[in-house]
Design a protein around this motif. Sequence first.
Motif, PDB file in Angstrom:
ATOM      1  N   PHE A 315       3.605  -2.184  -0.052  1.00 35.92           N
ATOM      2  CA  PHE A 315       4.912  -2.835  -0.072  1.00 35.92           C
ATOM      3  C   PHE A 315       5.601  -2.788   1.293  1.00 35.92           C
ATOM      4  CE2 PHE A 315       4.463  -1.838  -4.652  1.00 35.92           C
ATOM      5  CZ  PHE A 315       4.647  -3.116  -5.158  1.00 35.92           C
ATOM      6  N   ARG A 316       5.237  -1.807   2.120  1.00 31.94           N
ATOM      7  CA  ARG A 316       5.848  -1.682   3.452  1.00 31.94           C
ATOM      8  C   ARG A 316       4.860  -2.017   4.552  1.00 31.94           C
ATOM      9  NH1 ARG A 316       7.601   1.989   0.025  1.00 31.94           N
ATOM     10  NH2 ARG A 316       9.841   2.344  -0.252  1.00 31.94           N
ATOM     11  N   GLY A 317       3.895  -2.846   4.210  1.00 27.44           N
ATOM     12  CA  GLY A 317       2.848  -3.191   5.172  1.00 27.44           C
ATOM     13  C   GLY A 317       3.386  -3.783   6.458  1.00 27.44           C
ATOM     14  N   GLN A 318       4.382  -4.658   6.352  1.00 26.37           N
ATOM     15  CA  GLN A 318       4.919  -5.296   7.546  1.00 26.37           C
ATOM     16  C   GLN A 318       5.562  -4.276   8.478  1.00 26.37           C
ATOM     17  OE1 GLN A 318       4.417  -8.601   8.398  1.00 26.37           O
ATOM     18  NE2 GLN A 318       5.098  -7.743  10.360  1.00 26.37           N
ATOM     19  N   ARG A 319       6.235  -3.281   7.894  1.00 26.56           N
ATOM     20  CA  ARG A 319       6.855  -2.236   8.719  1.00 26.56           C
ATOM     21  C   ARG A 319       5.788  -1.523   9.555  1.00 26.56           C
ATOM     22  NH1 ARG A 319       7.437   3.361   8.049  1.00 26.56           N
ATOM     23  NH2 ARG A 319       9.161   4.236   9.271  1.00 26.56           N
ATOM     24  N   TYR A 320       4.664  -1.194   8.923  1.00 26.04           N
ATOM     25  CA  TYR A 320       3.605  -0.478   9.641  1.00 26.04           C
ATOM     26  C   TYR A 320       2.945  -1.361  10.696  1.00 26.04           C
ATOM     27  CZ  TYR A 320       4.386   2.546   5.630  1.00 26.04           C
ATOM     28  OH  TYR A 320       4.969   3.339   4.666  1.00 26.04           O
TER      29      TYR A 320
END
Length: 330
Positions: A315-320
Amino acid sequence: MHGVKRTRQSPEAIQARKQRERAKIDEHRALAAQVLSLKAANDWGADALALTTRLLATNPEFYTVWNYRRYILLRGVFPASSPAQVNTLLNDDLAMTTSALRQHPKVYWIWNHRRWCLENIPDGPGDGAEKLAWKRASWARELYVVEKMLDADPRNFLAWDYRRYVLASSPDRRPESTELDYTTRKIESNFSNFSAWHQRSKVLASLWAKGEHTGVAVKDAEFEFIKQAMYVDPYDQSAWLYHRWLVGAGEDREVLEREIAVIEELREVEPDSKWCLDSLVHYKRLLIKHDPENAEALGKECLGMLSELERIDTFRGQRYRDLAAGIREG
């Protein structure tokens, strides 16, 4: 639910229930219209006060009515009352809101009205300590009430916020070390109590600003305390966020390296804990400024962990991915 026998209601029973619900809604609407009409007419009388009591008992989130109630007290009731009578009236309102909070512990307007009551308690008769007697009694009772609320729900953030208000406003201040002990008890009973961790950070920051409760041994003990929480539940964010606050901006290289080693040890046991990986990325990026010669190697380690985080925490792939891009560019 499984194992629970369901009773089929007849059409007549369903219709009767719906009629009762409609009657309650109609009654509430009529009462609300009556109260708002009195408010528009600037009615500050005792009958209007009684009607606000009835309305707030069924709808404690009606903040306009709380405001109207305070106007009634200030403009109509208090001017005709002695200080002793005002004190009694305010205590009655505190009792009313205590009852309301048992059913609605997370309604802000109830907590807000309690603040107003405490701030309007008059001075008692006499001089010096005697004048403060009523206020001291009310504030002491208030701390007891909020502690009971936190016993019922230790993570009620409104109750914690109110507790900070009571501690800061009470005429009889108690030592901050006592509050630190209180947070210890709450955290030890539930390591995932984010509000208790937050309160602990507030208390420690205040003590440190005064030059109290300082020293390497004290901070080391705090790191050991937070380590227990991290190991008990490495998947809960509360302890990790507090740990990040405790580390700060990473100015102390020795602390950074020590805490990285602690988390890497935990990661061996819990390889899929996103908080282990996320914290290691954060702290190793801080470490780069202390060890620029190994910046490339540390960056590669961070990129590898960010790739793992993409897999674990989709769900937080873009952040990483954004973090990884920043590392490659920097």
